[in-house]
Design an enzyme around this catalytic site. Structure first.
Site, PDB file in Angstrom:
ATOM      1  N   THR A 159       0.869  -1.191   0.000  1.00 18.12           N
ATOM      2  CA  THR A 159       0.000   0.000   0.000  1.00 18.12           C
ATOM      3  C   THR A 159       0.900   1.233   0.000  1.00 18.12           C
ATOM      4  O   THR A 159       1.349   1.659  -1.059  1.00 18.12           O
ATOM      5  CB  THR A 159      -0.972   0.015   1.195  1.00 18.12           C
ATOM      6  N   LYS A 185       4.174  -6.661   4.309  1.00 19.11           N
ATOM      7  CA  LYS A 185       3.929  -5.264   3.924  1.00 19.11           C
ATOM      8  C   LYS A 185       3.601  -4.455   5.171  1.00 19.11           C
ATOM      9  O   LYS A 185       3.170  -5.009   6.187  1.00 19.11           O
ATOM     10  CB  LYS A 185       2.823  -5.176   2.871  1.00 19.11           C
ATOM     11  N   THR A 196       1.317  -8.617  12.066  1.00 14.15           N
ATOM     12  CA  THR A 196       1.115  -7.423  11.271  1.00 14.15           C
ATOM     13  C   THR A 196       0.348  -7.698   9.988  1.00 14.15           C
ATOM     14  O   THR A 196       0.336  -8.789   9.484  1.00 14.15           O
ATOM     15  CB  THR A 196       2.443  -6.784  10.864  1.00 14.15           C
ATOM     16  N   GLU A 282       6.392   4.501   7.428  1.00 14.12           N
ATOM     17  CA  GLU A 282       6.023   5.751   6.749  1.00 14.12           C
ATOM     18  C   GLU A 282       6.921   6.896   7.215  1.00 14.12           C
ATOM     19  O   GLU A 282       6.920   7.264   8.387  1.00 14.12           O
ATOM     20  CB  GLU A 282       4.546   6.055   7.005  1.00 14.12           C
ATOM     21  N   ASN A 406       0.437  10.565   5.652  1.00 17.95           N
ATOM     22  CA  ASN A 406      -0.855  10.252   6.251  1.00 17.95           C
ATOM     23  C   ASN A 406      -1.872  11.373   6.111  1.00 17.95           C
ATOM     24  O   ASN A 406      -3.071  11.160   6.289  1.00 17.95           O
ATOM     25  CB  ASN A 406      -0.681   9.846   7.707  1.00 17.95           C
ATOM     26  N   SER A 411      -5.814  10.829  -0.889  1.00 14.72           N
ATOM     27  CA  SER A 411      -6.066  11.771  -1.983  1.00 14.72           C
ATOM     28  C   SER A 411      -5.413  11.302  -3.280  1.00 14.72           C
ATOM     29  O   SER A 411      -4.600  10.416  -3.300  1.00 14.72           O
ATOM     30  CB  SER A 411      -5.595  13.164  -1.611  1.00 14.72           C
TER      31      SER A 411
END
Lengths: 411, 411
Positions: A159, A185, A196, A282, A406, A411
């Site tokens: 993702t 992932k 996870t 991230e 995040n 979007s």
């Protein structure tokens, strides 16, 4: 931005006899993107898994648990199906119906019962799963099925991951080679509480079902359950171990030398896959190992390690390479170990002794802290001075990019 | 960046008879900055406080607790002293000696005993307090002592706060006017567990010591203990209430109408001061009220409210005005309420019904969620459907500026 995470090289990912992988571009959320994966298992395979403890556990997770409970030697699990782009969580009754429909569609194509399929989803929560596009993509995935397809499999479950995560290793047991390959992932909503979202590990040893069930729990607690990126436990966490039974190695009980050798190999690979998730957290720029030692029990060590690993102030200080290490003391202090005597506590940053008996070490120089903080890999070591238990957690820093990713994710 | 936080106007801050405030520029960490505050009390005053539960509680906090325990009507607390720029926490024995020396120096200047002084510090942890500069600054602060100096007092206790925080109100009890004025500061490491660093509230009612002790606990639990910015409980949190006893209003017990009227006024002012801290949270662009209702007890409501308020994914979504509201469900799900039945749960964003019985409400339109998310003040309301208890927490979003501020704080 991934921290010391080498790209997996397709040729170095070893096929595991007894499992075939097929990917598709189903357009679940975006076009022209690998977003659907089918893993087909030999009838000899045993499969087990551990799943999120989030009370809002996703519809496919609910179905996975049910199907694993119903499985038998006569009706083993025959395939796994994974979609990205939509988590099918917070979707109520219609979400369950969609997960069920996924299993039915794949079962028809593979000529088995829907209960022999395990479904997985990852992506946005609270949005309806586009079941028609998913089902329409299944024939393409089946057309791509082959053993030597792990790299595409790793790509298909991403993702916000910036890199696919995959690794292989081999172990010799009783003179025979056992091959293990796994994929995982991340990369946000990562504080697994069981495992996870998502880790899949396959091997060609033959492992009896109760032995495999024990193996997955023991390994998860020392690998995927020891990582955190942002403290958010996902609705979809799943860690699945598959043993195809084709290597001529038979593990029948957990008190055998064969189990011990296999355990080490599975744990090593699982830790590697789990750490890959942190390295690609991230916005991550630093990989941090938080070790808490000399505790009364592992639970209090774990509490303190998580308290440090989740503190936004600690994480931003590491991002800035700023040895503002009092923030670590504060995080230890509010971890909830109510009778902690801080005058017995020592803190180290790699080889640098920062705090002695709860106060700044008289010889500590900020330049030494600064030197370690600038590294991309750092160990925070806390000694509590009240016992012999220990715990280790792996985490990353909190950067501008975490906020950007995040704030922009959908979007 | 503060969210709807009007600058306090000095003329609107009402002096409280029986307390004088004096500020100084002592150069504790930086030059030319108000960083030292002395509050001198009338001998009639009663004082009480609640303090951080962080095990690494700062040296001045340890001394405050000791001095409050030792106080008596014959040897009341006579003054408070606050420095910014250094927290005097994680400083071991020498930190305690420095806090003690601060009290001794001020006691000499005010002709009282060191035990009649309460010391406070805020700033960087794990660094030695520059005690010489602090002591040298005390005469300047004493030279500035006056009743009408609350605005400078609010300025003197700021660290990363972008604005001073202060407010006044008055209440009529038995036909007499009671005046209350308070100041507070944030702006990171804010998840008070007893009270926040720092809140000071003075009033001119006369309040018996045991009554004041009860009042401060009750008020703290419904004001300063209901805010969070980043989940980091500071080493220095302190909330102090002072009753100077000059207004001719005497509150002798907690079951009187006088107590009820005073409680409402103190609670209202404390909530205002606490919310000011959130409005000026590091990098804050949104002010969020998280209300969890229909729980079995207040504790489980509070757990879920904090889980939402601390989720970096929820906070970044609000920063982006992105109605990615599944993240709220995930945070509810991992809050640790193990028997939560999510099919009974409803979620609202202001007046918008987002999730019904644990799944997306069929009539929910993303445009409605988007409309609310764009506001600067938002209420997240969760109904658990399992009881009648409720809790409310106030928090803010997580922005790029939070990372910038905390990556640069010491530089």
């Amino acid at each position: 931005m991934a921290v010391n995470l080498p790209l997996p090289i397709p040729e170095k990912l070893t096929a595991v006899a007894g499992i075939e992988l097929g990917h598709a571009e189903a357009g679940i959320r975006k076009a022209d993107r690998k977003d659907l994966l089918v893993m087909k298992l030999a009838p000899t395979a045993t499969v087990t898994g551990v799943f999120t403890k989030n009370r809002f556990c996703a519809a496919p997770v609910q179905l996975c648990k049910e199907h694993l409970t119903k499985r038998s030697d006569k009706a083993p699990i025959r395939a796994l199906v994974v979609n990205t782009g939509n988590a099918n969580a917070g979707t109520g009754e219609s979400g369950l119906a969609n997960a069920q429909q996924t299993c039915e569609a794949l079962a028809r194509l593979l000529d088995c019962a829907p209960e022999q399929i395990l479904p997985f989803s990852t992506g946005v929560i609270l949005e309806p799963l586009p079941i028609d596009r998913l089902v329409a993509g299944l024939p393409q995935a089946i057309g791509n099925l082959k053993s030597d397809n792990w790299h595409n499999a790793a790509l298909s479950i991403m993702t916000t991951d910036t890199q696919p995560k995959a690794a292989s290793r081999q172990v010799t047991i009783n003179g025979k080679t056992v091959t293990l390959t796994g994929i995982s992932k991340g990369a946000g909503m990562i504080k697994p509480n069981m495992a996870t979202m998502l880790g899949f590990l396959a091997m060609d040893a033959k492992v009896a079902q109760p032995v495999l069930d024990k193996l997955v729990r023991d390994v998860a607690d020392r690998s995927f359950n020891c990582i955190t990126i942002d403290g958010d436990t996902s609705t979809n966490d799943s860690f699945i171990v598959m043993a195809t039974g084709t290597a001529g190695v038979d593990v029948t009980a957990d008190n055998t030398p064969e189990y011990a050798a296999l355990y080490d190999a599975v744990l090593g690979l699982s830790q590697e896959l789990a750490q890959m998730i942190v390295r690609d957290g991230e916005g991550a720029t630093k990989f941090m190992t938080v070790t808490v030692e000399e505790g009364r029990d592992a639970e209090e060590c774990r509490k303190i390690a998580y308290s440090i690993a989740h503190s936004p102030l600690v994480k931003t200080a590491f991002y800035a390479s700023d040895p503002n290490l009092g923030r670590i003391l504060a995080a230890i202090g509010y971890a909830g170990v109510d009778d902690l005597d801080v005058t017995q506590l020592n803190l180290y940053l790699d080889d640098v002794w920062v705090a002695k008996n709860g106060g700044r070490h008289p010889d500590y120089q900020e330049a030494d802290g600064q030197r370690v903080m600038k590294q991309s890999e750092i160990t925070i070591r806390v000694k509590l001075g009240r016992g012999s238990a220990a715990s280790t957690i792996w985490t990353c820093d909190l950067s501008h990019d975490y906020v950007s990713i995040n704030a922009d994710y959908r979007s």
